[in-house]
Design a protein around this motif. Structure first.
Motif, PDB file in Angstrom:
ATOM      1  N   GLN A  69      -6.103  14.743  14.582  1.00 22.78           N
ATOM      2  CA  GLN A  69      -5.738  15.407  13.474  1.00 22.78           C
ATOM      3  C   GLN A  69      -5.512  17.013  13.704  1.00 22.78           C
ATOM      4  OE1 GLN A  69      -8.837  14.193  10.657  1.00 22.78           O
ATOM      5  NE2 GLN A  69      -7.703  12.352  10.022  1.00 22.78           N
ATOM      6  N   ASP A  70      -6.625  17.518  14.482  1.00 20.15           N
ATOM      7  CA  ASP A  70      -6.771  18.999  14.576  1.00 20.15           C
ATOM      8  C   ASP A  70      -5.861  19.483  15.631  1.00 20.15           C
ATOM      9  OD1 ASP A  70      -8.877  19.112  12.988  1.00 20.15           O
ATOM     10  OD2 ASP A  70     -10.501  19.093  14.335  1.00 20.15           O
ATOM     11  N   TYR A  98      -9.619  23.385  23.643  1.00 25.04           N
ATOM     12  CA  TYR A  98      -9.852  23.592  22.240  1.00 25.04           C
ATOM     13  C   TYR A  98     -10.715  24.952  22.167  1.00 25.04           C
ATOM     14  CZ  TYR A  98      -7.885  19.234  19.998  1.00 25.04           C
ATOM     15  OH  TYR A  98      -7.044  18.564  19.632  1.00 25.04           O
ATOM     16  N   LYS A 114     -10.432  12.717  14.422  1.00 29.69           N
ATOM     17  CA  LYS A 114     -10.513  13.942  14.023  1.00 29.69           C
ATOM     18  C   LYS A 114      -9.785  14.982  15.097  1.00 29.69           C
ATOM     19  CE  LYS A 114     -13.217  17.760  11.804  1.00 29.69           C
ATOM     20  NZ  LYS A 114     -12.526  18.872  12.589  1.00 29.69           N
ATOM     21  N   ASN A 152      -3.497  22.188  14.397  1.00 36.72           N
ATOM     22  CA  ASN A 152      -4.260  23.747  14.262  1.00 36.72           C
ATOM     23  C   ASN A 152      -3.972  24.489  15.522  1.00 36.72           C
ATOM     24  OD1 ASN A 152      -5.145  22.964  11.789  1.00 36.72           O
ATOM     25  ND2 ASN A 152      -7.052  22.105  12.567  1.00 36.72           N
ATOM     26  N   THR A 192     -10.683  26.004  18.352  1.00 36.14           N
ATOM     27  CA  THR A 192     -10.377  24.952  17.614  1.00 36.14           C
ATOM     28  C   THR A 192     -11.638  24.063  18.059  1.00 36.14           C
ATOM     29  OG1 THR A 192      -7.970  24.768  17.440  1.00 36.14           O
ATOM     30  CG2 THR A 192      -9.236  22.688  17.000  1.00 36.14           C
ATOM     31  N   SER A 199      -8.547  17.817   2.906  1.00 34.07           N
ATOM     32  CA  SER A 199      -7.697  18.827   3.164  1.00 34.07           C
ATOM     33  C   SER A 199      -6.540  18.887   2.623  1.00 34.07           C
ATOM     34  CB  SER A 199      -7.526  18.412   4.728  1.00 34.07           C
ATOM     35  OG  SER A 199      -8.797  18.579   5.384  1.00 34.07           O
TER      36      SER A 199
END
Length: 631
Positions: free
Chosen positions: A390-391, A265, A387, A394, A270, A466
């Protein structure tokens, strides 16, 4: 007001409404999510809100604590098993020093970044603890300038450690840890964009490909078939699945996976933040709204050894019992009042065995299954990592998204991971009947995403903030988890090799420490003498290029096996099973496996395609045992 707009009033911002027929941005991870499948998402979200609205019982919202400055990094270091790098317990413990010596450049950068933040925070708080300088955490013996990588340009930083040589100068087994040689291997290795390289650290791969054209996103329009056909190239030393390693090695795998995910990440820009839930009062018995761990404790009294909640298993069985060909399965909800009544009746009668399952219609069972997932006091994907899941949307490439999901699955608690696995396998079986039930991968992902990613007092707020991008993104993550589930339960080889290296280094240091203790001198002498005699005896019994395999559960309990280039683990098991005599328990091929035990690994269950000569060269001091796999 359009129907979809009406469903999305949860935003409390009417300017955000999307009119019927509006097209969604198809860039990035949303490129293959069409209008119809987004409709499925909003319908499911509306059903969830209606269900909650009809439930008059007050539910305690899950509160996520906002960590103080430095607290997040402290928690991260504790989770990674590195709490001794700061605070009152700071010091050079043997275990941590060995652990740190096996990290890749990008993993080291991730640790250094967190240690530096904690150090700065402690200094601001004027804590009177021993605080190490971040530059002292990794002493790179072969770096004449004494510099450490700062994480800003990881691809430009190189060390000369771990060049297939032990600290004492002797040659040892080769472990892939993302060094110069491994970078060269990565560059030279012919592989397609759909090959998942498990030999090189994912973060190292990302660092090396960061500025190259090799990391392009897969673009495309609608169908399920457009997802890349990712595959794992065959590894001669065998593929390691979650559940194949002993608990002591899995603990090391967890720490390494956390550091690796953070490093990945970091490289990809991210932010990785572990959430933390405040303690809330939960039910201590029953079926719905009970913590997963408590539910399993309850169930194990009924069925010893069970790893999946009994109600969860039964609901899946009930859905499948009718037929998986029912059109709109999972998408069409059961009647809300009937589902609520069944829920109450199950709470009262399930464990007594008096519940009448004939009254449960298929769509009601599907609604109960989704309700069970939503009503867990903490998300199935956990507060800590929801989270991060979810990320995943990205991350720049689908391959990197898959790599991150792989690490996240490893990080889940065992109960959550086992339950998720059963759920994903069931969802795939539903999709296998898509010609009849009209539930494609996209449809199933869109229906299930709100149930896993929206959460009372937590997930739904995230969705509100979001909006549509998050909705499509989480559905896409759900889609990935279903499509690539077989890959997600694989422990990357580079992590297994790091575990092997840790075990090897620990054994070396332990032997060195023992040798220095005078009180143990005589004991060490006697042991060495005994081992020398035993080795001589074994050398006589087992010639060069031959291993002895034990099989205490089979008719033939021991056999000397000549290693050849093509001999696989499955061949050895088959050879033992062909020897049937005596009264020893007879087991079938699918019930027993060959295990690699000791040497540089605690215990590892081998897949049938493991080439034994290659593995023997990697771990020559292991013992080899055939036994049933523990469930």
């Amino acid at each position: 007001m359009s129907r979809r707009s009406g469903q999305y009033t949860m935003n409390h911002d009417h300017s955000k409404k999307i009119p019927d027929g509006a097209s969604f941005d198809r860039s990035g991870s949303q490129d293959s999510l069409d209008e119809l499948s987004m409709d499925d998402y909003w319908k499911e979200l509306e059903n969830i809100h209606e269900t909650r609205g009809n439930n008059h019982e007050e539910r305690l919202a899950l509160v996520v604590k906002e960590p103080d400055e430095g607290e997040l990094e402290e928690e991260w270091l504790k989770e990674a098993g590195l709490s001794n790098l700061f605070g009152e317990s700071s010091g050079d413990s043997l275990e941590s020093m060995v652990f740190l010596s096996t990290l890749t450049r990008t993993q080291k950068a991730a640790v250094e970044k967190r240690v530096e933040t904690v150090t700065q925070t402690m200094r601001k708080r004027n804590k009177q603890h021993q605080i190490p300088d971040v530059r002292d955490i990794f002493r790179l013996q072969n770096d004449s300038k004494g510099k450490v990588c700062d994480g800003s340009e990881p691809s430009a930083v190189r060390t000369s450690e771990n060049k297939n040589e032990a600290h004492d100068g002797t040659k040892g087994p080769k472990f892939s840890l993302g060094t110069d040689e491994q970078k060269s291997l990565l560059e030279d290795m012919p592989s397609s964009d759909t090959d998942i390289n498990l030999e090189i650290s994912f973060a190292e791969q990302a660092a090396n490909l960061k500025d190259s054209s090799a990391g392009k996103m897969y673009k495309g329009g609608g169908g399920d078939t457009l997802l890349p056909n990712f595959r794992l190239p065959k590894d001669k030393t065998g593929t390691t699945k979650i559940g194949d390693l002993a608990p002591q090695d899995m603990k090391k795998v967890y720490s390494l996976a956390l550091i690796e995910l953070t490093a990945l990440y970091d490289i990809l820009g991210t932010e990785f933040k572990q959430q933390k839930a405040a303690k809330i009062k939960t039910k201590d018995s029953g079926l719905f709204g009970v913590p997963l761990s408590l539910l399993l404790e309850q169930d194990q009294k009924k069925v010893p050894g069970t790893k999946i909640p009994l109600i969860f298993q039964k609901l899946i069985a009930q859905i499948e019992e009718t037929t998986l060909e029912t059109e709109g399965l999972l998408r069409i909800p059961g009647v809300a009042t009937r589902v609520k009544g069944l829920c109450q009746e199950l709470e009262a009668k399930f464990y007594e065995g008096t519940f009448n399952w004939e009254n449960v219609k298929q769509h009601d069972a599907a609604s109960l299954l989704k309700l069970f997932i939503r009503e867990l006091p903490q998300p199935l994907l956990t507060v800590e990592y929801l989270k991060a899941f979810q990320d995943v949307q990205n991350l720049p490439t689908r391959k990197q998204q898959l790599q991150a999901l792989n690490l996240l699955v490893i990080l889940l608690p065992e109960a959550n991971r086992d339950t998720l696995k059963v759920l994903l396998e069931f969802l795939q079986r539903v999709i296998d009947h898509r010609d009849k039930n009209k539930m494609t991968l996209k449809n199933v992902a869109m229906v299930m995403a709100p149930n896993l990613f929206t959460f009372h007092g937590f997930g739904s707020k995230t969705i509100e903030q979001s909006e549509f991008a998050m909705a499509a993104g989480t559905a896409n993550v759900m889609r990935f988890m279903i499509q690539y589930q077989k890959l997600l339960w694989t422990i990357p080889k580079f992590i297994v090799n790091q575990v092997r290296k840790q075990n090897t280094e620990s054994q070396k240091k332990e032997k060195k420490d023992k040798a220095m203790k005078k009180l143990l001198k005589k004991m060490a002498y006697d042991r060495e003498k005994h081992e020398k005699q035993e080795k001589t005896s074994n050398d006589t019994d087992v010639p060069q290029g031959v291993i002895r395999v034990q099989a205490p559960h089979l008719s033939k309990v021991s056999m000397a096996i000549q290693l050849t280039e093509e001999l696989k683990a499955g061949d050895i098991v088959a050879r033992f099973l062909s020897q049937k005599s005596g009264n020893v328990q007879t087991l079938k091929k699918e019930e027993v496996f060959l295990y690699e035990i000791g040497g540089n690994i605690g215990e590892r269950c081998l897949d049938d395609d493991t080439y034994m000569k290659d593995l023997y060269q990697l771990n020559p001091n292991a013992e080899w045992v055939i036994k049933p796999k523990q469930s």
